[in-house]
Design an enzyme around this catalytic site. Structure first.
Site, PDB file in Angstrom:
ATOM      1  N   CYS A 113      35.392  37.583  44.825  1.00 47.50           N
ATOM      2  CA  CYS A 113      34.494  37.909  43.913  1.00 47.50           C
ATOM      3  C   CYS A 113      33.510  36.380  43.662  1.00 47.50           C
ATOM      4  O   CYS A 113      32.687  36.723  42.487  1.00 47.50           O
ATOM      5  CB  CYS A 113      35.335  37.759  42.469  1.00 47.50           C
ATOM      6  N   HIS A 249      30.844  36.689  36.065  1.00 44.40           N
ATOM      7  CA  HIS A 249      31.705  38.118  36.808  1.00 44.40           C
ATOM      8  C   HIS A 249      32.317  38.735  36.191  1.00 44.40           C
ATOM      9  O   HIS A 249      33.099  38.522  35.253  1.00 44.40           O
ATOM     10  CB  HIS A 249      32.950  37.268  37.719  1.00 44.40           C
ATOM     11  N   ASN A 279      33.268  46.235  39.238  1.00 47.62           N
ATOM     12  CA  ASN A 279      33.617  45.647  39.226  1.00 47.62           C
ATOM     13  C   ASN A 279      32.758  45.397  41.092  1.00 47.62           C
ATOM     14  O   ASN A 279      34.063  45.359  42.206  1.00 47.62           O
ATOM     15  CB  ASN A 279      34.803  45.214  39.568  1.00 47.62           C
TER      16      ASN A 279
HETATM   17  O1  UT7 Z   1      38.019  40.701  40.114  1.00 45.86           O
HETATM   18  C1  UT7 Z   1      38.894  40.143  40.765  1.00 45.86           C
HETATM   19  C2  UT7 Z   1      39.501  39.373  39.717  1.00 45.86           C
HETATM   20  N1  UT7 Z   1      40.307  40.636  38.809  1.00 45.86           N
HETATM   21  C3  UT7 Z   1      40.237  40.687  37.531  1.00 45.86           C
HETATM   22  O2  UT7 Z   1      40.234  39.508  37.247  1.00 45.86           O
HETATM   23  C4  UT7 Z   1      41.329  42.031  37.075  1.00 45.86           C
HETATM   24  C5  UT7 Z   1      42.331  41.305  36.060  1.00 45.86           C
HETATM   25  N2  UT7 Z   1      43.211  42.415  35.555  1.00 45.86           N
HETATM   26  C6  UT7 Z   1      43.033  43.619  34.620  1.00 45.86           C
HETATM   27  O3  UT7 Z   1      41.732  43.373  34.512  1.00 45.86           O
HETATM   28  C7  UT7 Z   1      43.770  43.934  34.142  1.00 45.86           C
HETATM   29  O4  UT7 Z   1      44.580  44.020  34.551  1.00 45.86           O
HETATM   30  C8  UT7 Z   1      43.231  45.771  34.549  1.00 45.86           C
HETATM   31  C9  UT7 Z   1      41.994  46.673  33.774  1.00 45.86           C
HETATM   32  C10 UT7 Z   1      43.951  45.751  36.227  1.00 45.86           C
HETATM   33  C11 UT7 Z   1      44.738  46.085  34.012  1.00 45.86           C
HETATM   34  O5  UT7 Z   1      44.758  46.402  32.816  1.00 45.86           O
HETATM   35  P1  UT7 Z   1      46.784  46.051  32.216  1.00 45.86           P
HETATM   36  O6  UT7 Z   1      46.296  45.926  30.607  1.00 45.86           O
HETATM   37  O7  UT7 Z   1      46.768  44.216  32.472  1.00 45.86           O
HETATM   38  O8  UT7 Z   1      47.591  47.250  32.143  1.00 45.86           O
HETATM   39  P2  UT7 Z   1      48.682  47.021  33.297  1.00 45.86           P
HETATM   40  O9  UT7 Z   1      47.980  46.558  34.531  1.00 45.86           O
HETATM   41  O10 UT7 Z   1      49.237  45.852  32.712  1.00 45.86           O
HETATM   42  O11 UT7 Z   1      49.454  48.601  33.219  1.00 45.86           O
HETATM   43  C12 UT7 Z   1      49.690  49.045  31.784  1.00 45.86           C
HETATM   44  C13 UT7 Z   1      50.068  50.257  32.052  1.00 45.86           C
HETATM   45  C14 UT7 Z   1      51.172  50.126  32.756  1.00 45.86           C
HETATM   46  O12 UT7 Z   1      51.594  51.149  32.457  1.00 45.86           O
HETATM   47  P3  UT7 Z   1      53.687  50.988  32.158  1.00 45.86           P
HETATM   48  O13 UT7 Z   1      53.642  50.815  33.242  1.00 45.86           O
HETATM   49  O14 UT7 Z   1      53.099  50.718  31.220  1.00 45.86           O
HETATM   50  O15 UT7 Z   1      53.822  52.993  31.923  1.00 45.86           O
HETATM   51  C15 UT7 Z   1      50.213  51.363  34.274  1.00 45.86           C
HETATM   52  O16 UT7 Z   1      51.340  52.343  35.282  1.00 45.86           O
HETATM   53  O17 UT7 Z   1      48.783  51.459  32.185  1.00 45.86           O
HETATM   54  C16 UT7 Z   1      48.711  52.132  33.471  1.00 45.86           C
HETATM   55  N3  UT7 Z   1      47.857  52.619  34.559  1.00 45.86           N
HETATM   56  C17 UT7 Z   1      46.961  52.938  34.209  1.00 45.86           C
HETATM   57  N4  UT7 Z   1      46.942  54.089  33.401  1.00 45.86           N
HETATM   58  C18 UT7 Z   1      45.508  54.927  33.237  1.00 45.86           C
HETATM   59  C19 UT7 Z   1      47.235  51.255  35.852  1.00 45.86           C
HETATM   60  N5  UT7 Z   1      46.168  51.945  36.309  1.00 45.86           N
HETATM   61  C20 UT7 Z   1      45.858  53.327  34.877  1.00 45.86           C
HETATM   62  C21 UT7 Z   1      44.714  53.645  35.350  1.00 45.86           C
HETATM   63  N6  UT7 Z   1      44.972  54.698  34.080  1.00 45.86           N
HETATM   64  N7  UT7 Z   1      43.664  53.712  35.917  1.00 45.86           N
END
Ligand code: UT7
Length: 322
Positions: A113, A249, A279
């Protein structure tokens, strides 16, 4: 002193739009979850017969046109991509052939990225040292090809597209400084763990997928981007209030808002395309720049801060007068 300065921008997004509602039919997710956690509403997906080079070509032609030059005037081509058409030749060489240019240096940069920021940093050095006079710098990706469409934690995040700039030697200030960093000890937090020499079977089977520990990446990204803002301002003896535009980004609205807060920059001075583009990895910064140049928000002489963070980890920034 000789500067490198952007004289034209271009962008290209494939026609097909995949909305959050479309994704609701594919995996266990919801528009509400995707919008609230990421800010993304839709993303563009390349057609089956469209390659990264096809997207790059369209963006490059626009940038060449906007700069008022012809392809023959270009004497350096750098393509930032994580999703090259082939193992080799580089996508930059394939693009060179499409543009019917012969002889100038052409190579790819792989910094995921942060790729476009790296490519711009390299091109700036070529121009400042007199090794090139006019560079075509492209960020182009078909991330849809390395996304597991059954994995809701990653497939909702990415999109395809390309952005390009022409960077020329100039006596007027353009790029003021570039700051490039990496820390490979984070290799496993964000990776496609397959390639030519490791797990080639997965690559051959079309099962080389993005794997991300999203939450951990998020925390490092916010902290690191905060630090690079300080580093960039300090290197230029610049106050926050002197930055006109942040062009970040486009991975996540919440990460972008944190960087804007750090700069005390109101959100109407932050270029946001994440809602419509998702992204697009190395394409995200040049696409955002092109959108804001074309709609007239960014004007000549304004001070722009571009930054990115991605797999590696890699991160970097460019401070410039547009
Ligand atoms: O471009 C390169 C750099 N990349 C980034 O900068 C990305 C950085 N990370 C992020 O933007 C965020 O961490 C995400 C958007 C990827 C995820 O958001 P989060 O608030 O960190 O969520 P999480 O990974 O902690 O997941 C929270 C919950 C989980 O469920 P439990 O374990 O709490 O029951 C996931 O299973 O959300 C669940 N989950 C979803 N639910 C519905 C994960 N993906 C989805 C989804 N729809 N698509």
């Amino acid at each position: 002193m000789k500067y490198s300065r952007i004289s034209g921008t271009g962008g290209y997004l494939p026609d097909r739009i995949l909305t959050n509602h479309d994704l609701e039919q594919m995996v266990d997710t919801s528009d509400e979850w995707i919008v609230s956690r990421t800010g993304i509403r839709e993303r563009h997906i390349a057609a089956d017969d469209q390659s990264t080079c096809d997207l790059a070509e369209q963006a490059a032609l626009q940038a060449i046109d906007a700069a008022g030059i012809t392809a023959d005037d270009v004497d350096l081509i750098i393509v930032a991509t994580t999703t090259p058409d082939r193992v080799f030749p580089s996508t930059a060489c394939l693009l060179q052939q499409r543009l019917d240019i012969h002889g100038c240096a052409a190579f790819d940069v792989q910094a995921v990225c942060t790729g476009f920021i790296y490519a711009l940093g390299v091109a700036d050095k070529f121009i400042r040292t007199g090794s090139a006079g006019r560079a075509l710098v492209v960020g182009a990706e078909t991330m849809s090809r390395i996304v597991d469409w059954n994995d809701r934690s990653t497939c909702v995040l990415f999109g395809d597209g390309a952005g390009a700039v022409i960077l020329e030697a100039s006596d007027e200030p353009g790029i003021l400084s570039t700051h490039l960093h990496a820390d490979g000890s984070y290799e496993n937090l964000l990776t496609v763990n397959a390639g030519v020499s490791i797990h080639p079977d997965a690559l051959m089977a079309g099962k080389a997928y993005v794997e991300m520990k999203g939450n951990e990446v998020f925390k490092v990204a916010v902290n690191t981007l905060g630090r690079i803002v300080d580093e960039t301002l300090e290197a230029n003896d610049l106050d926050k209030s002197e930055v006109d535009w942040l062009i970040p980004h486009q991975a996540n609205t919440r990460i972008i808002e944190a960087t804007a807060r750090k700069l005390k920059l109101p959100m109407d001075h932050v270029v946001m395309t994440v809602a419509e583009h998702g992204n697009t990895s190395a394409a995200s910064v040049p696409l955002a720049l092109d959108v804001a140049v074309r709609d007239g928000r960014i004007r000549r002489g304004e001070t722009l801060l571009m930054e990115a963070f991605g797999g590696g980890f890699t991160w970097g920034s460019v401070l410039m007068k547009y």
